[in-house]
Design a protein around this motif. Structure first.
Motif, short mmCIF file in Angstrom:
data_model
loop_
_atom_site.label_atom_id
_atom_site.label_comp_id
_atom_site.label_asym_id
_atom_site.label_seq_id
_atom_site.Cartn_x
_atom_site.Cartn_y
_atom_site.Cartn_z
N ARG A 170 7.00 9.00 -41.51
CA ARG A 170 7.28 9.23 -40.10
C ARG A 170 6.01 9.64 -39.36
N GLN A 171 6.02 9.37 -38.07
CA GLN A 171 4.89 9.75 -37.23
C GLN A 171 5.44 10.32 -35.93
N ALA A 172 5.18 11.59 -35.73
CA ALA A 172 5.57 12.26 -34.50
C ALA A 172 4.47 12.10 -33.45
N PRO A 173 4.79 12.24 -32.18
CA PRO A 173 3.77 12.08 -31.14
C PRO A 173 2.58 13.01 -31.37
N GLY A 174 1.40 12.44 -31.34
CA GLY A 174 0.20 13.23 -31.49
C GLY A 174 -0.12 13.65 -32.91
N LYS A 175 0.65 13.17 -33.86
CA LYS A 175 0.43 13.56 -35.26
C LYS A 175 0.18 12.32 -36.12
N GLN A 176 -0.34 12.59 -37.31
CA GLN A 176 -0.57 11.50 -38.25
C GLN A 176 0.73 11.12 -38.96
N ARG A 177 0.75 9.90 -39.44
CA ARG A 177 1.89 9.46 -40.23
C ARG A 177 1.93 10.25 -41.53
N GLU A 178 3.14 10.67 -41.91
CA GLU A 178 3.28 11.47 -43.12
C GLU A 178 4.43 10.94 -43.96
N PRO A 179 4.35 11.10 -45.27
CA PRO A 179 5.46 10.70 -46.13
C PRO A 179 6.65 11.64 -45.96
N VAL A 180 7.83 11.07 -45.99
CA VAL A 180 9.06 11.84 -45.87
C VAL A 180 9.80 11.85 -47.21
#
Length: 118
Positions: A37-47
């Motif tokens: 997932r990628q939240a606004p202003g953040k890097q993509r991260e594994p969920v």
């Protein structure tokens, strides 16, 4: 071959959603299947990710709330998300990593937006 993700939407805090991701065709030698997932202003991260078909890794922030599952015959992976929180708001991407000699190939879905808000 493309990955098609679906199931996102707007949900209230505490609610649930189920994401699905299906491959449009056959993919051989899949090693990992998962959700990022990628939240606004953040890097993509594994969920949640199936690793080598042997173990499952969950982000600490979703443990106990999210469950990943798969249907190997259909090349489909799911993410059941319960007890959703506003901080879960993000674009969710599915990923399949497969070995196609001589290299690893990453397949990504187009992303599905999950918004948790009252």
């Amino acid at each position: 071959v493309q990955l098609q993700a679906s199931g996102g939407g707007l949900v209230q805090p505490g609610g649930s959603l189920r994401l699905s991701c299906a491959a449009s065709g056959r993919i051989d030698n899949i090693n990992d299947m998962g959700w990022y997932r990628q939240a606004p202003g953040k890097q993509r991260e594994p969920v949640a990710v199936f690793i080598s078909g042997v173990r499952t890794n969950y982000a600490d922030s979703v443990k106990g709330r999210f469950t990943i599952s798969r249907d190997n015959a259909k090349n489909t992976v799911y993410l059941q998300m319960n007890s959703l929180k506003p901080e879960d708001t993000a674009v969710y991407y599915c990923n399949f990593r497969a070995f196609s000699f001589p290299r690893w190939v990453d397949y990504w879905g187009q992303g599905t937006l999950v918004t948790v808000s009252s």
